[in-house]
Design a protein around this motif. Sequence first.
Motif, mmCIF file in Angstrom:
data_model
loop_
_atom_site.group_PDB
_atom_site.id
_atom_site.type_symbol
_atom_site.label_atom_id
_atom_site.label_comp_id
_atom_site.label_asym_id
_atom_site.label_seq_id
_atom_site.Cartn_x
_atom_site.Cartn_y
_atom_site.Cartn_z
ATOM 1 N N ALA A 117 108.544 -0.381 10.917
ATOM 2 C CA ALA A 117 107.772 -0.446 12.157
ATOM 3 C C ALA A 117 108.662 -0.979 13.272
ATOM 4 O O ALA A 117 109.513 -1.841 13.044
ATOM 5 N N ARG A 118 108.462 -0.453 14.466
ATOM 6 C CA ARG A 118 109.230 -0.838 15.661
ATOM 7 C C ARG A 118 108.282 -1.510 16.653
ATOM 8 O O ARG A 118 107.362 -0.884 17.168
ATOM 9 N N THR A 153 112.290 -5.893 17.165
ATOM 10 C CA THR A 153 112.538 -5.590 15.752
ATOM 11 C C THR A 153 114.014 -5.237 15.594
ATOM 12 O O THR A 153 114.568 -4.490 16.417
ATOM 13 N N GLU A 154 114.650 -5.770 14.556
ATOM 14 C CA GLU A 154 116.049 -5.430 14.308
ATOM 15 C C GLU A 154 116.169 -3.946 13.939
ATOM 16 O O GLU A 154 115.304 -3.396 13.233
ATOM 17 N N LEU A 196 118.409 -1.043 20.224
ATOM 18 C CA LEU A 196 119.126 -2.297 20.390
ATOM 19 C C LEU A 196 118.668 -3.358 19.392
ATOM 20 O O LEU A 196 117.624 -3.240 18.766
ATOM 21 N N ALA A 197 119.465 -4.410 19.307
ATOM 22 C CA ALA A 197 119.126 -5.549 18.466
ATOM 23 C C ALA A 197 117.881 -6.245 19.007
ATOM 24 O O ALA A 197 117.580 -6.195 20.209
ATOM 25 N N GLU A 251 113.608 -17.166 19.159
ATOM 26 C CA GLU A 251 112.557 -16.845 20.125
ATOM 27 C C GLU A 251 111.870 -15.527 19.781
ATOM 28 O O GLU A 251 110.648 -15.398 19.944
ATOM 29 N N VAL A 252 112.633 -14.559 19.298
ATOM 30 C CA VAL A 252 112.020 -13.312 18.837
ATOM 31 C C VAL A 252 111.055 -13.595 17.695
ATOM 32 O O VAL A 252 109.926 -13.087 17.669
ATOM 33 N N ALA A 253 111.478 -14.434 16.747
ATOM 34 C CA ALA A 253 110.611 -14.777 15.612
ATOM 35 C C ALA A 253 109.334 -15.467 16.083
ATOM 36 O O ALA A 253 108.240 -15.204 15.556
#
Length: 222
Positions: A166-167, A120-121, A143-144, A13-15
């Motif tokens: 980048a964050r 972002t990891e 955080l992850a 879902e993040v992707a």
Amino acid sequence: MLIAIDNVLSKDEVAQCRAVLDGLDWIDGNQTSGPLAASQKQNQQLSRDDAQANEVGKAIVERLLADPRFISAALPLKFYPPLFNRYQGGQAFGNHIDNAIRHTPDGMVRTDLSATLFLTEPEDYQGGELIIEDTYGSHSVKLAAGALVLYPSTSLHRVEPVTQGARTSAFMWLQSMVRDEGQRRLLYELDGSIQRLAGSQHPEVTALTGIYHNLVRRWADS
């Protein structure tokens, strides 16, 4: 009360979120800032009017409202819709306290709680820690991807410079049904105890659940 909630979004879902967000038009973050924040803030944001970003934001709110951990900690009443920011190339956001009131097309939101959802990891960028100050000192949060941190909007906080990579994050504010932070903490701790006892079918669970709901009834805004 500072609470980290992991796996709000799955890695897939993040992707999916990033596939949408990364292709949009990022603007200078100070186009959405007041004069005081502008002196402290260096980042990029997506416009509040970006339809695709708003759709991602709606999906995040829906996920949060379905997460019992978030409901227990926040007791949400109103959201200021999620916004998205990106820090890179040394960008940072100095010490600040969030505005007490935010306005939406649906009316005013009192900002009781602030939240950052990391997209972002942590190993993909250097720096960028969210530093939150409270009565127990400074807390460094990184955080992850897919995890969220929730904290009182009264807290002094900052984002450290991102020196490599980048964050990207979603950030939002919300008005809780329970205005007082101390009362919210007590309710959160009581709810946690009830949930732990419920697994053992303890006979006092019903009584404690009644106390919890009567306290919410006493303390909640209408």
